[in-house]
Structures are given as C-alpha cells and as structure tokens.
Write a protein that holds these residues in place. Structure first.
Motif, PDB file in Angstrom:
ATOM      1  N   ASN A   1     -67.985  27.385  96.673  1.00 46.50           N
ATOM      2  CA  ASN A   1     -68.717  28.468  96.019  1.00 46.50           C
ATOM      3  C   ASN A   1     -70.068  27.940  95.533  1.00 46.50           C
ATOM      4  OD1 ASN A   1     -69.711  30.553  94.466  1.00 46.50           O
ATOM      5  ND2 ASN A   1     -67.841  30.861  93.286  1.00 46.50           N
TER       6      ASN A   1
ATOM      7  N   SER B   1     -72.392  29.193  93.951  1.00 48.69           N
ATOM      8  CA  SER B   1     -72.870  29.666  92.650  1.00 48.69           C
ATOM      9  C   SER B   1     -72.281  28.871  91.481  1.00 48.69           C
ATOM     10  CB  SER B   1     -72.535  31.155  92.475  1.00 48.69           C
ATOM     11  OG  SER B   1     -71.136  31.362  92.427  1.00 48.69           O
ATOM     12  N   ILE B   2     -71.428  27.916  91.777  1.00 47.74           N
ATOM     13  CA  ILE B   2     -70.822  27.098  90.711  1.00 47.74           C
ATOM     14  C   ILE B   2     -71.858  26.123  90.160  1.00 47.74           C
ATOM     15  CG2 ILE B   2     -69.194  25.214  90.295  1.00 47.74           C
ATOM     16  CD1 ILE B   2     -67.167  26.710  92.002  1.00 47.74           C
TER      17      ILE B   2
ATOM     18  N   ASP C   1     -59.973  30.222  84.487  1.00 53.11           N
ATOM     19  CA  ASP C   1     -60.771  29.923  85.668  1.00 53.11           C
ATOM     20  C   ASP C   1     -60.793  31.084  86.660  1.00 53.11           C
ATOM     21  OD1 ASP C   1     -62.276  28.066  87.402  1.00 53.11           O
ATOM     22  OD2 ASP C   1     -60.493  28.151  88.667  1.00 53.11           O
TER      23      ASP C   1
ATOM     24  N   TYR D   1     -61.461  34.087  86.209  1.00 52.26           N
ATOM     25  CA  TYR D   1     -62.630  34.941  86.012  1.00 52.26           C
ATOM     26  C   TYR D   1     -63.836  34.129  85.509  1.00 52.26           C
ATOM     27  CZ  TYR D   1     -61.008  34.859  81.130  1.00 52.26           C
ATOM     28  OH  TYR D   1     -60.587  34.455  79.888  1.00 52.26           O
ATOM     29  N   GLY D   2     -63.775  32.808  85.678  1.00 47.11           N
ATOM     30  CA  GLY D   2     -64.891  31.955  85.260  1.00 47.11           C
ATOM     31  C   GLY D   2     -65.132  31.975  83.775  1.00 47.11           C
TER      32      GLY D   2
ATOM     33  N   HIS E   1     -73.403  29.591  79.901  1.00 48.79           N
ATOM     34  CA  HIS E   1     -72.947  30.982  80.071  1.00 48.79           C
ATOM     35  C   HIS E   1     -74.028  31.959  79.606  1.00 48.79           C
ATOM     36  CE1 HIS E   1     -68.786  30.755  81.417  1.00 48.79           C
ATOM     37  NE2 HIS E   1     -68.488  29.849  80.496  1.00 48.79           N
TER      38      HIS E   1
ATOM     39  N   CYS F   1     -77.282  32.011  81.852  1.00 46.98           N
ATOM     40  CA  CYS F   1     -77.137  32.679  83.146  1.00 46.98           C
ATOM     41  C   CYS F   1     -76.973  34.191  82.991  1.00 46.98           C
ATOM     42  CB  CYS F   1     -75.943  32.090  83.898  1.00 46.98           C
ATOM     43  SG  CYS F   1     -76.216  30.390  84.466  1.00 46.98           S
TER      44      CYS F   1
ATOM     45  N   LYS G   1     -76.416  34.798  89.125  1.00 41.15           N
ATOM     46  CA  LYS G   1     -75.044  34.741  89.614  1.00 41.15           C
ATOM     47  C   LYS G   1     -74.552  33.302  89.489  1.00 41.15           C
ATOM     48  CE  LYS G   1     -72.096  35.673  93.601  1.00 41.15           C
ATOM     49  NZ  LYS G   1     -72.034  36.082  95.034  1.00 41.15           N
ATOM     50  N   TYR G   2     -73.454  33.125  88.783  1.00 39.60           N
ATOM     51  CA  TYR G   2     -72.985  31.766  88.519  1.00 39.60           C
ATOM     52  C   TYR G   2     -71.481  31.769  88.280  1.00 39.60           C
ATOM     53  CZ  TYR G   2     -71.822  32.632  83.637  1.00 39.60           C
ATOM     54  OH  TYR G   2     -71.219  33.083  82.502  1.00 39.60           O
ATOM     55  N   LYS G   3     -70.913  30.572  88.279  1.00 38.40           N
ATOM     56  CA  LYS G   3     -69.528  30.399  87.839  1.00 38.40           C
ATOM     57  C   LYS G   3     -69.366  29.009  87.265  1.00 38.40           C
ATOM     58  CE  LYS G   3     -64.638  30.491  89.056  1.00 38.40           C
ATOM     59  NZ  LYS G   3     -63.599  30.589  90.111  1.00 38.40           N
TER      60      LYS G   3
ATOM     61  N   ALA H   1     -66.379  26.490  86.720  1.00 41.95           N
ATOM     62  CA  ALA H   1     -65.045  26.389  87.314  1.00 41.95           C
ATOM     63  C   ALA H   1     -64.201  25.309  86.640  1.00 41.95           C
ATOM     64  CB  ALA H   1     -65.163  26.117  88.812  1.00 41.95           C
TER      65      ALA H   1
END
Length: 461
Positions: A185, A187-188, A238, A240-241, A280, A283, A289-291, A293
């Motif tokens: 992913n 976006s992580i 995790d 839903y991030g 958090h 962003c 768009k991010y995560k 993890a």
C-alpha cells in the motif's frame, strides 16, 4: 442514595461490558488475522519482492553500556539488502561511547549534518563499515530521546527510518517484514511492529533458539499483558488505520512526513505517540490519502523492567505521556472530520486507558458507600469479580497461545501451566497494581513531567 447507586451500577456495568466486548472482538480479529497470515505463508502466497527500499535504523542511547553492543551486533545480522545504522549517544554519563569504540573500528569524521528538524548540537561524529552496512556514531548534547531521534533523522541518508531502543533486538527478518506493508500500500507513511519481552527468549545470530516463560512473576505477567495489548487491540485498529501509537521500541516512518510535521517533540514523555497523532492530524487536515499500519509479523524483542520499582517508573512515564498527548490533541474527540479515529481510537484511549484508573477508583468508592449504607450485595459482587477475572484470563490466554501457535514456538508443558497461572495473577493483581501507579502518576507532575527516570538494564544471553 438508592437512585445514585442505581445510576452508578448502570454506568459501571455498561463500562465493563463495553471494555470486555472490545477486548473480545480485538482478540477474535487478531486470531483470524494471524491465522490468515499463517495460511499465506504455508501456501507460499506471501508477497516476496525482489526490490526494496533502503532504510536508516536509528538507535538513541543514554547510559546503555550494558546492552548497546549486543544490540548493534544483532542489527548487523538482519536479512536485508541495504540499510545503515545510526547510533545517537545523548550525552551518556557511563561508558556507552567507550564500549562502542572498543567493539567497532570507528574513525572520527567531519561529516556535516544539516538540521532538517530541531535537535541539540553534536559534539563528535564517528563512522565505520561492517560488511555493506555503514554505522554512524553521533555524540551530542543531552536533549532527551526525541531530540536524539531528531538528530538521527537529520543524519540519515535514506527515505525511511526505523527507531529502535538500545536494549532491543530484531529478528533476522524483522526489517523485511516491517517494510512489506509499504509495498502492498503506497499510501502507508508509518508502520508499527510487534513488541515482545526479550527476557523470555534466548537469541543467537538474531534468531530465536529457545522460548521460555520468565521465572520472575513481574516479567511473566508482562509477557501476558503484551500478548493481549500488541496482538489483539492493535490488529483491530489496523483494519481502519486507527492506531494512535507506534511503540518507540520499533517503528518505521517515511522520513519526508516526519520532517514535514517537525519530527519528534521532546516536550512530552510520549514522543512516540505524539508523532503518530501529529501525522494523523497533518494528513487529515491537508486531505492527504494515507495509512498508519501495524505489522504483527515484524517482531522486536525489548527488555522489560525486571522489578516492581522499575516497572512503576515505566508505567508512570507511559501514563503521563498518554495524558500529554491526549490533552494536546483534544480536538480529535467527537470530531466527525477524524471519523473512526475519533469515535473509536480516541475514545478507547480516553476511557479505557487514560481515565480507567479514575473510573476504577470511583467504583471502589461507590462500593464503600454502598457497604456503609447496607445496600451492597457482597455475594453478587464477589461472583461478578470472579467471572470478570476469568473472562479477562480467557482473553489473555487466547491471545498468548495464538501467538505461540502461529509462530510455531515450542512451549513446555510446565511453561503452559505457568502461563495460565500468570494470566490469573495478571487479571487478579497485576492490572490493579498498574491502576494504582497510573492514578498516582500525577503526584508531583509539574516537577517530573519531563523526567524519564532510569531503568536497570540486564545483559542478554
């Protein structure tokens, strides 16, 4: 009085049911996730990339002469193609620098360090090469762990960095495992690893040769607690991030984002949680768009306090750090812009972590008032306490044995019995000791709100 007690009963039963339900769902989700990972491994369907990203490993150290050399040796045995190690000595008063200089062929260098994030001034820089791994040792003015990590970020050459404590050991495949979500992913921007108690294993060449339940109850109960905390609730969040914390003992970050938010904040005792919450907010506010993890297969074995006194110091620090972060980012609470991060993660840490010792103390006070008023049903109370403790023991045992099973760890029959006994002790006594520590953590807060305290290190086998 009866009306007040009725309201209190409804509140506390609702609170316990909510917490128990969350734990149950967390362990259930964690078990399924680990089972899924195991099946992927068995069927050889795990993603195995021929490409990689170079990683900088930051090791902040303050008075770590006992464990630092073994820790660096373990990092040199990692199964990864390209990484560097940066040791940041935060003005140690012991022989941390000397034992490193004796163990490795360091040479002084005049390499410049460009300050992309704020940090104290360096006093000396040394470098060496072991195989294809460059090791940098930076001595600097004392500024705290966050300041040391900022220095490491400034000195790092690669786009991702990992922070690891100087008393910790990574398994041979941990670096590969913690970077894997980044490939899955793009976006992580950060990944947390699984923290386990180092005193429960014998490690050779960064591989586990023997697993055992520690003989000291204070360590054994922490093994059970870590199984429930790191294995269960963080896997659920995790999905839903929504993890608000990546342990300072082992975490991966995309350097550009860490620099964009100003790096680590050294004014808090919870610099690891503060950085994650700040990422958090950054962003979400900038519509990126991010995560963030969590990877339970990336394992770090970290030393836990071996006595009650050191344990109390650690948990006091953790709770004050949690308080500082939760109050600093208070606007996440009940804020629809933050979605599940607000209505699940923040509420969990608020009610079941930060306020839980206060709520438990209030419950004790209500019981005393009810007893003095002749309204306390002692038999029901005892039965409820036993039932709740058994439920907690079952949840913890499920998380612990799930990890044992999925990692194919051999556990002796006696250690199995010891695990059951320790789970009972953890549910009946240990968590109430920690509640006492947390509720008294604010005594002398103004004087000690930036104080880390010292914890005795042990030589690892």
């Amino acid at each position: 009085m009866i009306f007040v007690l009725d309201i209190a009963n409804v509140f506390f039963i609702t609170y316990l049911l909510a917490y128990s339900t969350f734990l149950f769902i967390s362990v259930l989700v964690g078990a399924f996730k680990l089972f899924e990972n195991e099946q992927r491994f068995i069927t050889n369907s795990q993603i195995k990339h021929s490409y990689y990203v170079p990683v900088s490993i930051l090791v902040p150290a303050y008075n770590e002469e006992v464990t630092i050399v073994d820790s660096i040796h373990s990092l040199l045995k990692l199964d990864y193609r390209l990484y560097e190690i940066i040791i940041i000595d935060d003005g140690s008063k012991d022989n941390t620098v000397k034992v490193l200089m004796d163990a490795f062929d360091f040479r002084k260098t005049n390499r410049p360090i460009y300050k992309k994030v704020k940090s104290k001034k360096e006093t000396a820089i040394y470098e060496t090469q072991v195989g294809n791994v460059r090791i940098t040792l930076i001595s600097k003015e004392n500024g705290g762990k966050g300041d040391s990590l900022n220095m490491g970020i400034n000195a790092s050459r690669f786009p991702y960095f990992i922070c690891i404590d100087a008393d910790s050991f990574l398994q041979k495949d941990s670096l590969e495992k913690i970077i894997r979500p980044v490939f899955e992913n793009p976006s992580i921007i950060a990944v947390g690893g699984l923290i386990q108690i180092a005193q429960s294993v014998e490690i050779k060449d960064s591989e586990i040769v023997k697993y055992k339940i520690p003989s000291r109850p204070v360590l054994g109960m922490q093994v059970m607690e870590y199984a429930r905390t790191f294995l269960a609730s963080r896997i659920l969040k995790d999905l839903y991030g929504g993890n608000l914390i990546i342990s300072g003992a082992f975490g991966l970050f995309k350097k550009d984002y860490a620099i964009a938010v100003g790096g680590y904040d050294n004014s808090t005792l919870g610099e690891d949680m503060e950085l994650v919450m700040k990422l958090h907010v950054f962003c979400i506010n900038n519509h990126i768009k991010y995560k963030i993890a969590y990877e339970p297969e990336a394992i770090c074995w970290s030393q836990a306090p071996g006595n009650v006194r050191d344990l109390m110091k650690q948990r006091r620090r953790w709770h004050l750090g949690l308080f500082q972060c939760m109050t600093r980012y208070y606007y996440i609470f009940a804020n629809i812009r933050f979605g599940l991060l607000s209505f699940v993660s923040y509420l969990y840490y608020l009610f079941f972590e930060l306020l839980s010792p206060i709520i438990e103390t209030m419950g004790l006070g209500i019981m005393i008032i009810a007893q003095l008023s002749g309204l306390l049903n002692v038999t029901f109370l005892i039965n409820f306490f036993i039932l709740y403790s058994l439920f907690g023991t079952f949840i913890t045992l499920t998380a612990f044995f799930q990890r044992i099973y999925t990692r194919s760890i051999k556990l002796s029959f006696m250690d199995g019995l010891k695990a059951i006994a320790l789970c009972l002790m953890e549910c009946l006594f240990f968590r109430y000791l920690l509640s006492f520590v947390r509720i008294t953590a604010f005594i002398g807060y103004k004087k000690r709100k930036h104080s880390w305290g010292s914890i005795k290190r042990e030589k690892m086998s």
